[in-house]
Design an enzyme around this catalytic site. Structure first.
Site, mmCIF file in Angstrom:
data_model
loop_
_atom_site.group_PDB
_atom_site.id
_atom_site.type_symbol
_atom_site.label_atom_id
_atom_site.label_comp_id
_atom_site.label_asym_id
_atom_site.label_seq_id
_atom_site.Cartn_x
_atom_site.Cartn_y
_atom_site.Cartn_z
ATOM 1 N N THR A 148 -39.188 7.984 -0.390
ATOM 2 C CA THR A 148 -38.190 8.972 0.024
ATOM 3 C C THR A 148 -38.848 10.299 0.396
ATOM 4 O O THR A 148 -39.735 10.767 -0.311
ATOM 5 C CB THR A 148 -37.176 9.192 -1.110
ATOM 6 O OG1 THR A 148 -36.626 7.920 -1.483
ATOM 7 C CG2 THR A 148 -36.046 10.112 -0.686
ATOM 8 N N GLU A 353 -35.648 3.383 -8.647
ATOM 9 C CA GLU A 353 -36.083 3.968 -9.934
ATOM 10 C C GLU A 353 -35.945 2.971 -11.078
ATOM 11 O O GLU A 353 -35.645 3.333 -12.210
ATOM 12 C CB GLU A 353 -35.281 5.233 -10.246
ATOM 13 C CG GLU A 353 -35.406 6.289 -9.181
ATOM 14 C CD GLU A 353 -36.205 7.496 -9.628
ATOM 15 O OE1 GLU A 353 -36.717 7.518 -10.749
ATOM 16 O OE2 GLU A 353 -36.311 8.409 -8.816
#
Length: 369
Positions: A148, A353
């Site tokens: 990201t 995550e």
């Protein structure tokens, strides 16, 4: 005060362009310029590095409110702070913080973190990227996936194998400028949701960086990214609460407007019970996110709670988005009503995550299984 400020900003500035950004995949750069002017880009970091000196609870509130308006903006912000800034703040030398954390806090550079690889997802220890010593430099070769913000980052920390001892990999974290020779950032993923966020592949071919760019101690990279991910999970939990709140708000409003069989949907007990369950689960998820954030701020162990808040909030975000579509009926399937976007955006939160399965493994370890 922070919630009021960021809620007004999210409603007035972030939300109006969310549908269009989802269509065009336009990165919300102007929004982040304004967030930088508001002092939000370095929110939980020390004022001496250009931050605001706020706490993790404040970070969670900002992430939730941005995600309620536009999850692409929310994930960009969450990754900027928790994956980009946090490792530099936690493990960087004073010199590294001045050089690399300050631009992150001021919004001059976006924060990014290079962990995931094509063959190392849930098994992050399966890293194959290598950093070999050559004189005063490391020479890095490898690939990273699903990173990201990297297109807008001037530098990022990434993990690489710096040695192999007794058949075991020694993984270290190294700060790499994104304009280094041999470093390519490729932004061509076609995604299900979060279309206005920047998700990239990194290719490193004989990228040379000085040894002084080592972040923390040699061989500490694995421990470092576990600590970093614990903090990042609070951000994902906050994002999930924001998306779920947005879906609930729209479903509640629609249920009061839509009439069937001579009554509004909200007058039917079946709809009331759906909405009651949604409201309850959102409140529980928010409370769990705030507990994990509070524990972190107190300097107490928070790994178990971070996994719990991430797991629970991400799963209820999908559930609430699904029910919001159901309450809307056929209109829920149409993009202009936005609830379908919430479901597409929420799905990533059960994966990124650490997947839901990984969270359950982490929680099981914490409870002594």
């Amino acid at each position: 005060m922070i919630r009021k400020t960021i809620r007004e900003f999210s409603d007035e500035v972030v939300a109006p362009g969310a549908i269009e950004r989802d269509k065009t995949k336009a990165f919300p750069k102007e929004i982040f310029k304004q967030l930088a002017d508001m002092g939000m880009m370095g929110l939980p970091f020390s004022e001496e590095y250009g931050g605001a000196g706020a706490d993790t609870v404040s970070f969670a509130i900002v992430t939730e409110e941005l995600s309620r308006a536009c999850a692409s903006t929310g994930i960009t912000y969450s990754a900027h702070i928790s994956l980009g800034g946090a490792p530099l703040n936690l493990f960087g030398t004073e010199e590294q913080k001045q050089k690399y954390l300050v631009p992150v806090c001021t919004g001059e550079s976006f924060g990014a973190f290079g962990l995931t690889e094509p063959n190392a997802g849930s098994d992050a220890g399966g890293t194959q990227t290598t950093a070999k010593e050559d004189g005063d430099d490391y020479v890095i070769n490898g690939n990273k996936a699903f990173i990201t913000n990297a297109s807008y980052a001037k530098h990022l920390a990434l993990t690489a194998i710096t040695d192999i001892k007794d058949g075991k990999k020694e993984i270290s974290a190294i700060i790499v400028p994104t304009d280094a020779e041999g470093f390519s950032v490729i932004d061509n993923y076609e995604k299900m949701g979060l279309n206005a966020s920047n998700t990239t592949e990194l290719v490193l071919e004989n990228v040379r960086v000085p040894k002084e760019n080592l972040l923390g101690g040699k061989g500490q990279g694995f421990k470092q990214f576990l600590v970093t991910l614990d903090g990042g999970r609070i951000g994902i939990g906050a994002m999930a609460v924001g998306i779920a709140q947005a879906a609930f708000d729209r479903a509640l409003r629609y249920s009061k407007e839509r009439k069937q069989f001579g009554k509004t949907l909200s007058e039917f007990q079946v709809t009331q019970f759906k909405l009651a369950d949604m409201a309850m689960k959102i409140e529980l998820a928010r409370t769990m996110v705030h507990k994990a954030a509070w524990l972190k701020d107190q300097g107490r162990a928070f790994g178990k709670e971070a996994s719990m808040c991430k797991l629970y909030a991400s799963e209820i975000a999908m559930e609430v988005a699904d029910q919001a579509i159901q309450i809307h009926g056929g209109y829920g399937y149409m993009k202009e009503y936005e609830v379908e976007r919430y479901m597409r955006d929420a799905k990533l939160l059960e994966i990124g995550e650490g997947t839901s399965e990984v969270q359950r493994m982490v929680i099981a370890r914490h409870i002594g299984c």
